[in-house]
Scaffold this motif. Structure first.
Motif, PDB file in Angstrom:
ATOM      1  N   GLN A  20      41.885  31.035 -21.837  1.00  0.00           N
ATOM      2  CA  GLN A  20      41.241  31.608 -21.290  1.00  0.00           C
ATOM      3  C   GLN A  20      40.897  30.624 -19.860  1.00  0.00           C
ATOM      4  O   GLN A  20      41.711  30.819 -18.156  1.00  0.00           O
ATOM      5  CB  GLN A  20      39.233  31.643 -21.315  1.00  0.00           C
ATOM      6  N   ARG A  21      40.815  29.531 -19.641  1.00  0.00           N
ATOM      7  CA  ARG A  21      41.217  28.859 -18.771  1.00  0.00           C
ATOM      8  C   ARG A  21      42.604  28.989 -18.122  1.00  0.00           C
ATOM      9  O   ARG A  21      43.318  28.892 -16.774  1.00  0.00           O
ATOM     10  CB  ARG A  21      40.679  27.562 -18.615  1.00  0.00           C
ATOM     11  N   ARG A  22      43.469  28.874 -18.672  1.00  0.00           N
ATOM     12  CA  ARG A  22      45.109  29.126 -18.091  1.00  0.00           C
ATOM     13  C   ARG A  22      45.369  29.977 -17.298  1.00  0.00           C
ATOM     14  O   ARG A  22      45.303  30.279 -16.600  1.00  0.00           O
ATOM     15  CB  ARG A  22      46.161  28.903 -19.640  1.00  0.00           C
ATOM     16  N   VAL A  23      44.799  31.282 -18.402  1.00  0.00           N
ATOM     17  CA  VAL A  23      44.604  33.017 -17.572  1.00  0.00           C
ATOM     18  C   VAL A  23      44.190  33.086 -16.388  1.00  0.00           C
ATOM     19  O   VAL A  23      44.566  33.200 -15.109  1.00  0.00           O
ATOM     20  CB  VAL A  23      44.419  33.490 -18.603  1.00  0.00           C
ATOM     21  N   GLY A  24      42.857  32.316 -16.269  1.00  0.00           N
ATOM     22  CA  GLY A  24      41.607  32.100 -14.591  1.00  0.00           C
ATOM     23  C   GLY A  24      42.748  31.833 -14.177  1.00  0.00           C
ATOM     24  O   GLY A  24      42.888  32.378 -12.757  1.00  0.00           O
ATOM     25  N   SER A  25      43.204  30.843 -14.487  1.00  0.00           N
ATOM     26  CA  SER A  25      43.657  29.521 -13.107  1.00  0.00           C
ATOM     27  C   SER A  25      45.173  30.887 -12.369  1.00  0.00           C
ATOM     28  O   SER A  25      45.700  30.217 -10.763  1.00  0.00           O
ATOM     29  CB  SER A  25      43.879  28.579 -13.928  1.00  0.00           C
ATOM     30  N   ALA A  26      45.721  31.341 -13.216  1.00  0.00           N
ATOM     31  CA  ALA A  26      46.622  31.905 -12.346  1.00  0.00           C
ATOM     32  C   ALA A  26      45.728  33.031 -11.394  1.00  0.00           C
ATOM     33  O   ALA A  26      46.527  33.671 -11.159  1.00  0.00           O
ATOM     34  CB  ALA A  26      47.441  32.636 -13.863  1.00  0.00           C
ATOM     35  N   PHE A  27      44.446  33.775 -11.726  1.00  0.00           N
ATOM     36  CA  PHE A  27      43.698  34.474 -11.477  1.00  0.00           C
ATOM     37  C   PHE A  27      43.237  34.126 -10.024  1.00  0.00           C
ATOM     38  O   PHE A  27      43.493  34.450  -8.601  1.00  0.00           O
ATOM     39  CB  PHE A  27      42.240  35.430 -11.351  1.00  0.00           C
ATOM     40  N   VAL A  28      42.892  33.161 -10.111  1.00  0.00           N
ATOM     41  CA  VAL A  28      42.944  32.075  -9.115  1.00  0.00           C
ATOM     42  C   VAL A  28      44.219  31.973  -8.176  1.00  0.00           C
ATOM     43  O   VAL A  28      43.784  31.859  -6.744  1.00  0.00           O
ATOM     44  CB  VAL A  28      41.710  30.875  -8.899  1.00  0.00           C
ATOM     45  N   ARG A  29      44.893  31.396  -8.944  1.00  0.00           N
ATOM     46  CA  ARG A  29      46.399  31.354  -7.681  1.00  0.00           C
ATOM     47  C   ARG A  29      46.435  32.710  -6.479  1.00  0.00           C
ATOM     48  O   ARG A  29      47.238  32.231  -5.781  1.00  0.00           O
ATOM     49  CB  ARG A  29      47.117  30.664  -8.735  1.00  0.00           C
ATOM     50  N   ASN A  30      46.299  33.561  -7.951  1.00  0.00           N
ATOM     51  CA  ASN A  30      47.055  34.414  -6.751  1.00  0.00           C
ATOM     52  C   ASN A  30      45.910  33.919  -5.084  1.00  0.00           C
ATOM     53  O   ASN A  30      46.101  35.294  -4.702  1.00  0.00           O
ATOM     54  CB  ASN A  30      46.495  35.598  -7.315  1.00  0.00           C
ATOM     55  N   VAL A  31      44.390  33.895  -5.190  1.00  0.00           N
ATOM     56  CA  VAL A  31      43.647  34.174  -4.193  1.00  0.00           C
ATOM     57  C   VAL A  31      43.226  32.955  -2.794  1.00  0.00           C
ATOM     58  O   VAL A  31      43.155  32.568  -2.422  1.00  0.00           O
ATOM     59  CB  VAL A  31      42.673  34.667  -4.099  1.00  0.00           C
ATOM     60  N   LEU A  32      44.585  31.895  -3.612  1.00  0.00           N
ATOM     61  CA  LEU A  32      43.991  30.288  -3.626  1.00  0.00           C
ATOM     62  C   LEU A  32      44.799  29.901  -1.897  1.00  0.00           C
ATOM     63  O   LEU A  32      44.263  29.406  -1.354  1.00  0.00           O
ATOM     64  CB  LEU A  32      45.725  29.345  -4.060  1.00  0.00           C
ATOM     65  N   ALA A  33      45.601  31.119  -1.768  1.00  0.00           N
ATOM     66  CA  ALA A  33      45.692  30.944  -0.416  1.00  0.00           C
ATOM     67  C   ALA A  33      44.036  31.620   0.932  1.00  0.00           C
ATOM     68  O   ALA A  33      44.283  31.648   1.793  1.00  0.00           O
ATOM     69  CB  ALA A  33      46.384  32.137   1.126  1.00  0.00           C
ATOM     70  N   LEU A  34      43.370  31.723   0.536  1.00  0.00           N
ATOM     71  CA  LEU A  34      42.025  31.790   0.793  1.00  0.00           C
ATOM     72  C   LEU A  34      41.382  31.173   1.412  1.00  0.00           C
ATOM     73  O   LEU A  34      40.102  31.087   1.502  1.00  0.00           O
ATOM     74  CB  LEU A  34      41.475  33.674   0.551  1.00  0.00           C
ATOM     75  N   THR A  35      41.183  30.069   0.734  1.00  0.00           N
ATOM     76  CA  THR A  35      40.842  28.958   0.998  1.00  0.00           C
ATOM     77  C   THR A  35      41.488  27.318   1.422  1.00  0.00           C
ATOM     78  O   THR A  35      42.479  27.950   1.791  1.00  0.00           O
ATOM     79  CB  THR A  35      40.499  28.235  -0.233  1.00  0.00           C
ATOM     80  N   ALA A  36      41.269  27.011   2.558  1.00  0.00           N
ATOM     81  CA  ALA A  36      41.681  25.713   3.378  1.00  0.00           C
ATOM     82  C   ALA A  36      41.466  24.314   2.013  1.00  0.00           C
ATOM     83  O   ALA A  36      41.974  23.408   3.037  1.00  0.00           O
ATOM     84  CB  ALA A  36      41.733  25.351   4.670  1.00  0.00           C
ATOM     85  N   ASP A  37      40.904  24.448   1.669  1.00  0.00           N
ATOM     86  CA  ASP A  37      40.125  23.363   0.624  1.00  0.00           C
ATOM     87  C   ASP A  37      41.525  22.165  -0.544  1.00  0.00           C
ATOM     88  O   ASP A  37      41.496  23.740  -1.500  1.00  0.00           O
ATOM     89  CB  ASP A  37      39.055  23.384  -0.194  1.00  0.00           C
ATOM     90  N   PRO A  38      42.108  21.332  -0.542  1.00  0.00           N
ATOM     91  CA  PRO A  38      43.460  21.399  -1.189  1.00  0.00           C
ATOM     92  C   PRO A  38      42.372  20.818  -2.625  1.00  0.00           C
ATOM     93  O   PRO A  38      43.463  20.561  -3.822  1.00  0.00           O
ATOM     94  CB  PRO A  38      43.767  20.269  -0.476  1.00  0.00           C
TER      95      PRO A  38
END
Length: 149
Positions: A20-38
């Motif tokens: 779940q953590r691995r696939v969830g990371s893919a979901f978040v990476r899909n919107v990662l450009a929406l945050t400026a926090d590294p």
């Protein structure tokens, strides 16, 4: 083929926590450009490798994700800064993935829901369309993940 949220959620609930953590990371990476926090990207690296990281590393990643969410939420303020709001939801999505095993019920679903909210904030003019597109993208990401395991 996943066609709706009921099928999507059911498939996620059947995955072990690490997956779940691995696939969830893919979901978040899909919107990662929406945050400026590294820090959020680093949290995702930890979540993606949760099987091999120590509990204290997960705890630190959780703390960092919560701090990123708080920082974004503070910037939202009364000004209705939609980009900061999007960053807040991205950080919340990441924090769901590194929550302790006790706290994590369905972290991939929580990450997916928050990623959708982030996408909606990032494209407020076309919120309904962006939410639908993000859901469809998540269905495809999950199908690919399931095919790969």
């Amino acid at each position: 083929m996943i066609m709706n949220d009921a099928d999507f959620k059911q498939a996620l609930e059947q995955l072990p926590l690490a997956q779940q953590r691995r696939v969830g990371s893919a979901f978040v990476r899909n919107v990662l450009a929406l945050t400026a926090d590294p820090a959020v990207a680093k949290v995702l690296d930890t979540a993606s490798n949760a099987e091999t990281v120590a509990d204290d590393e997960l705890a630190l990643a959780f703390k960092n994700a919560k701090a990123a969410a708080l920082e974004s939420h503070t910037r939202c303020g009364a000004d209705s800064d939609w980009q900061a709001q999007a960053g807040y939801f991205v950080a919340r999505a990441a924090s769901a993935l590194v929550a302790s095993a006790k706290q994590a019920k369905t972290p991939a679903w929580e990450a997916a829901a928050n990623a959708r909210l982030a996408r909606t904030c990032g494209m407020i003019e076309s919120a309904d369309e962006s939410m639908h597109e993000e859901s469809e993208a998540q269905y495809r990401l999950l199908e690919q993940f399931l095919n790969d395991i």
